[in-house]
Design an enzyme around this catalytic site. Structure first.
Site, PDB file in Angstrom:
ATOM      1  N   ASN A  10      -1.860   5.262  -4.495  1.00 45.92           N
ATOM      2  CA  ASN A  10      -3.124   4.601  -4.196  1.00 45.92           C
ATOM      3  C   ASN A  10      -3.758   5.175  -2.944  1.00 45.92           C
ATOM      4  O   ASN A  10      -3.064   5.617  -2.024  1.00 45.92           O
ATOM      5  CB  ASN A  10      -2.937   3.078  -4.081  1.00 45.92           C
ATOM      6  CG  ASN A  10      -2.600   2.624  -2.682  1.00 45.92           C
ATOM      7  OD1 ASN A  10      -3.478   2.404  -1.846  1.00 45.92           O
ATOM      8  ND2 ASN A  10      -1.301   2.510  -2.384  1.00 45.92           N
ATOM      9  N   PHE A  43      -7.879  -0.156   2.336  1.00 43.47           N
ATOM     10  CA  PHE A  43      -8.067  -1.565   2.745  1.00 43.47           C
ATOM     11  C   PHE A  43      -9.355  -2.209   2.209  1.00 43.47           C
ATOM     12  O   PHE A  43     -10.125  -2.802   2.975  1.00 43.47           O
ATOM     13  CB  PHE A  43      -8.100  -1.727   4.274  1.00 43.47           C
ATOM     14  CG  PHE A  43      -6.850  -1.342   4.999  1.00 43.47           C
ATOM     15  CD1 PHE A  43      -5.645  -1.132   4.337  1.00 43.47           C
ATOM     16  CD2 PHE A  43      -6.863  -1.229   6.396  1.00 43.47           C
ATOM     17  CE1 PHE A  43      -4.495  -0.788   5.041  1.00 43.47           C
ATOM     18  CE2 PHE A  43      -5.716  -0.884   7.101  1.00 43.47           C
ATOM     19  CZ  PHE A  43      -4.537  -0.653   6.420  1.00 43.47           C
ATOM     20  N   SER A  78      -0.605   2.631   6.775  1.00 42.96           N
ATOM     21  CA  SER A  78      -1.215   3.056   5.519  1.00 42.96           C
ATOM     22  C   SER A  78      -1.719   4.485   5.677  1.00 42.96           C
ATOM     23  O   SER A  78      -2.330   4.820   6.691  1.00 42.96           O
ATOM     24  CB  SER A  78      -2.385   2.138   5.170  1.00 42.96           C
ATOM     25  OG  SER A  78      -3.206   2.787   4.233  1.00 42.96           O
ATOM     26  N   ASN A 108      -4.159   5.661   4.116  1.00 35.54           N
ATOM     27  CA  ASN A 108      -5.510   5.723   3.555  1.00 35.54           C
ATOM     28  C   ASN A 108      -6.647   5.374   4.509  1.00 35.54           C
ATOM     29  O   ASN A 108      -7.791   5.287   4.094  1.00 35.54           O
ATOM     30  CB  ASN A 108      -5.582   4.813   2.317  1.00 35.54           C
ATOM     31  CG  ASN A 108      -4.574   5.233   1.276  1.00 35.54           C
ATOM     32  OD1 ASN A 108      -4.451   6.422   1.004  1.00 35.54           O
ATOM     33  ND2 ASN A 108      -3.827   4.287   0.735  1.00 35.54           N
ATOM     34  N   THR A 109      -6.326   5.112   5.770  1.00 37.39           N
ATOM     35  CA  THR A 109      -7.380   4.891   6.760  1.00 37.39           C
ATOM     36  C   THR A 109      -7.248   6.014   7.791  1.00 37.39           C
ATOM     37  O   THR A 109      -6.198   6.136   8.422  1.00 37.39           O
ATOM     38  CB  THR A 109      -7.209   3.505   7.428  1.00 37.39           C
ATOM     39  OG1 THR A 109      -7.399   2.502   6.432  1.00 37.39           O
ATOM     40  CG2 THR A 109      -8.199   3.284   8.554  1.00 37.39           C
ATOM     41  N   LYS A 137       4.826  -2.968  10.255  1.00 36.69           N
ATOM     42  CA  LYS A 137       5.151  -2.238   9.015  1.00 36.69           C
ATOM     43  C   LYS A 137       5.044  -0.746   9.281  1.00 36.69           C
ATOM     44  O   LYS A 137       4.026  -0.275   9.802  1.00 36.69           O
ATOM     45  CB  LYS A 137       4.185  -2.664   7.904  1.00 36.69           C
ATOM     46  CG  LYS A 137       4.551  -2.075   6.545  1.00 36.69           C
ATOM     47  CD  LYS A 137       3.856  -2.822   5.443  1.00 36.69           C
ATOM     48  CE  LYS A 137       4.161  -2.241   4.085  1.00 36.69           C
ATOM     49  NZ  LYS A 137       3.523  -3.000   3.011  1.00 36.69           N
ATOM     50  N   ASN A 192       6.006   1.442   4.168  1.00 33.78           N
ATOM     51  CA  ASN A 192       4.748   1.548   3.436  1.00 33.78           C
ATOM     52  C   ASN A 192       4.867   2.704   2.419  1.00 33.78           C
ATOM     53  O   ASN A 192       5.948   3.260   2.250  1.00 33.78           O
ATOM     54  CB  ASN A 192       3.601   1.803   4.430  1.00 33.78           C
ATOM     55  CG  ASN A 192       2.312   1.160   3.974  1.00 33.78           C
ATOM     56  OD1 ASN A 192       1.946   1.270   2.806  1.00 33.78           O
ATOM     57  ND2 ASN A 192       1.618   0.481   4.862  1.00 33.78           N
ATOM     58  N   THR A 193       3.778   3.077   1.787  1.00 34.55           N
ATOM     59  CA  THR A 193       3.799   4.166   0.800  1.00 34.55           C
ATOM     60  C   THR A 193       3.980   5.519   1.497  1.00 34.55           C
ATOM     61  O   THR A 193       3.724   5.656   2.696  1.00 34.55           O
ATOM     62  CB  THR A 193       2.477   4.190   0.013  1.00 34.55           C
ATOM     63  OG1 THR A 193       1.399   4.279   0.949  1.00 34.55           O
ATOM     64  CG2 THR A 193       2.315   2.942  -0.824  1.00 34.55           C
ATOM     65  N   GLY A 233      10.271   1.068  -3.429  1.00 31.34           N
ATOM     66  CA  GLY A 233      11.132   1.495  -4.535  1.00 31.34           C
ATOM     67  C   GLY A 233      12.185   0.490  -4.965  1.00 31.34           C
ATOM     68  O   GLY A 233      13.102   0.844  -5.697  1.00 31.34           O
TER      69      GLY A 233
HETATM   70  C1  LIG Z   1      -2.126  -0.388  -4.916  1.00 27.76           C
HETATM   71  C2  LIG Z   1      -1.373  -0.652  -3.651  1.00 27.76           C
HETATM   72  C3  LIG Z   1      -2.037  -1.217  -2.585  1.00 27.76           C
HETATM   73  C4  LIG Z   1      -1.343  -1.466  -1.397  1.00 27.76           C
HETATM   74  N1  LIG Z   1      -2.014  -2.051  -0.357  1.00 27.76           N
HETATM   75  C5  LIG Z   1      -1.324  -2.330   0.774  1.00 27.76           C
HETATM   76  C6  LIG Z   1      -1.982  -2.986   1.840  1.00 27.76           C
HETATM   77  O1  LIG Z   1      -3.149  -3.338   1.775  1.00 27.76           O
HETATM   78  N2  LIG Z   1      -1.256  -3.227   2.984  1.00 27.76           N
HETATM   79  C7  LIG Z   1       0.069  -2.862   3.099  1.00 27.76           C
HETATM   80  O2  LIG Z   1       0.676  -3.117   4.140  1.00 27.76           O
HETATM   81  N3  LIG Z   1       0.702  -2.266   2.083  1.00 27.76           N
HETATM   82  C8  LIG Z   1       0.056  -1.998   0.932  1.00 27.76           C
HETATM   83  N4  LIG Z   1       0.702  -1.391  -0.091  1.00 27.76           N
HETATM   84  C9  LIG Z   1       2.113  -0.964   0.105  1.00 27.76           C
HETATM   85  C10 LIG Z   1       3.105  -1.993  -0.433  1.00 27.76           C
HETATM   86  O3  LIG Z   1       3.043  -3.202   0.263  1.00 27.76           O
HETATM   87  C11 LIG Z   1       4.537  -1.423  -0.315  1.00 27.76           C
HETATM   88  O4  LIG Z   1       4.845  -1.205   1.049  1.00 27.76           O
HETATM   89  C12 LIG Z   1       4.698  -0.105  -1.053  1.00 27.76           C
HETATM   90  O5  LIG Z   1       3.994  -0.130  -2.267  1.00 27.76           O
HETATM   91  C13 LIG Z   1       6.161   0.189  -1.337  1.00 27.76           C
HETATM   92  O6  LIG Z   1       6.745  -0.808  -2.128  1.00 27.76           O
HETATM   93  P1  LIG Z   1       6.931  -0.663  -3.728  1.00 27.76           P
HETATM   94  O7  LIG Z   1       7.616   0.650  -3.961  1.00 27.76           O
HETATM   95  O8  LIG Z   1       7.742  -1.857  -4.122  1.00 27.76           O
HETATM   96  O9  LIG Z   1       5.572  -0.689  -4.319  1.00 27.76           O
HETATM   97  C14 LIG Z   1       0.040  -1.131  -1.290  1.00 27.76           C
HETATM   98  C15 LIG Z   1       0.699  -0.579  -2.387  1.00 27.76           C
HETATM   99  C16 LIG Z   1       0.011  -0.339  -3.567  1.00 27.76           C
HETATM  100  C17 LIG Z   1       0.763   0.253  -4.736  1.00 27.76           C
END
Ligand SMILES: Cc1cc2nc3c(=O)[nH]c(=O)nc-3n(C[C@H](O)[C@H](O)[C@H](O)COP(=O)(O)O)c2cc1C
Length: 353
Positions: A110, A114, A174, A176-177, A207, A236-237, A278
């Site tokens: 993604n 935000f 994140s 993305n910012t 985080k 985070n991602t 994950g």
């Molecule tokens: C579409 C999408 C949007 C996300 N938006 C946020 C966000 O706004 N703030 C945040 O802290 N993490 C955000 N995350 C990250 C998740 O909270 C998480 O840290 C990350 O996806 C790893 O966990 P997972 O593998 O279980 O998805 C987002 C993840 C996805 C897939």
């Protein structure tokens, strides 16, 4: 069951359309949350910071950014919910398309940036939600604000929401910012921690990104310990430029996130470490427990597996307690790490006759 029928249909839609459709249904029909969800047994409740989670499996930030469907998610079988990332002013986020699926790898990418309705719209929803489980607010900076302004923004958000949520998460991780991850710097974070701690005594987490080097992770763990914040949420991602812009989540993130979490846990700090990234099945939860962790969150696996995942995880945790003749998870986490690891060892196969 219902989700396994719906999923193929949802997956014919562009990912963000499917996400919006699901959220609208969840918002309009919270009762569906109960019909499709499951309630964690009391035996799974654990203490996380100053909150009592209903189970060690929380909903990660980003799924319900605007806190619009909390009554639905509260019935799905999670132990806690985190909404956001919320910014002070509403913002649209990055241009679409900005959400991509990798179904074979049970992963997502993604580049949302935000998008959210801003504090003014989200605060009344959090205020009006009668929570039966801990709710966290994940807060971040507006895209166009500078570091100094961002501290003020987060301070205002915290003051406004302090009576309505159980914990706060600072999101500076994140991808993305633009420039956001640069805020994982000591000078900025120490000022931010001090400011936020003067606003509210609610639990405060940072985080972090999975793409930091070891030295930086150790430094951030030490800083969080020094300022006595409640803990870290890892992770985070992750960036994978070969896949495209944005951050990758799900199975593709698992190994990297686990390494980061283990490194943090190995520091033996008094911090609460919430594991995310994950987490796809009970083995992933057990791996985190094996490394010394306790509570986790998930997002991507829930998109792929739906409420059945929570039912399955909650069932397997009860089975685990029974196998080890433990009354509840609180008793399990009272054991020292070696004893916990012994419980987590696979049982020897029965000898064949
Ligand atoms: C579409 C999408 C949007 C996300 N938006 C946020 C966000 O706004 N703030 C945040 O802290 N993490 C955000 N995350 C990250 C998740 O909270 C998480 O840290 C990350 O996806 C790893 O966990 P997972 O593998 O279980 O998805 C987002 C993840 C996805 C897939």
């Amino acid at each position: 069951m219902l989700y396994s029928l719906l999923r193929p249909i949802l997956f014919t839609l562009p990912p963000e359309t499917a996400h919006e459709l699901t959220l609208s249904v969840a918002r309009l029909s919270p009762i569906l949350g109960r019909l499709s969800g499951s309630c964690p047994s009391d035996r799974l409740a654990i203490q996380v910071g100053s909150c009592q989670w209903k189970s060690p499996i929380g909903l990660a930030a980003g799924l319900d950014k605007n806190a619009e469907a909390l009554p639905f998610f509260a019935e799905q079988g999670f132990g806690s919910l985190e909404c956001g990332t919320i910014t002070l002013r509403p913002q649209l986020g990055n241009p679409r398309p900005r959400l991509f699926r990798y179904p074979k790898e049970q992963s997502l990418r993604n580049a949302m940036g935000f998008p959210n309705e801003g504090l003014i719209h989200i605060a009344p929803r959090l205020g009006g939600f009668e929570a039966t489980l801990p709710v966290g607010a994940n807060i971040g900076k507006n895209k166009d604000s500078n570091p100094e302004e961002s501290i003020e923004e987060m301070s205002i958000m915290m003051a406004t929401l302090a009576d309505d949520v159980d914990y706060f998460v600072i999101n500076v991780s994140s991808p993305n910012t633009p420039g956001l991850r640069a805020l994982q710097e000591r000078s900025y974070l120490s000022e931010l921690f001090q400011e936020l701690q003067s606003v509210s005594k609610k639990d405060l987490y940072l985080k972090i990104a999975p793409d930091l080097d070891e030295k930086k992770i150790i430094e951030l763990t030490a800083l969080a310990t020094e300022y006595k914040i409640t803990g870290l949420i890892a992770t985070n991602t992750t960036i994978m430029p070969e896949r495209g812009v944005g951050g990758v989540s799900g199975v593709l993130l698992k190994e990297r996130a686990r390494k980061v979490r283990k490194l943090i846990l190995d520091q033996k700090s008094p911090l609460e470490i919430i594991g995310v990234g994950g987490i796809t099945n009970f083995q992933d939860v057990k791996d985190f427990w094996m490394d010394g962790g306790k509570a986790v969150q998930l997002y991507t696996a829930y998109v792929y597996q739906g409420p059945e995942l929570l039912r399955e995880l909650n069932r397997e945790m009860i089975h685990f307690l029974d196998q080890n003749k433990l009354k509840n998870l609180t008793d399990f986490f009272k054991l020292d790490l070696k004893e916990r690891q012994k419980c987590l060892q696979p049982l020897p196969k029965p000898e064949s006759i």
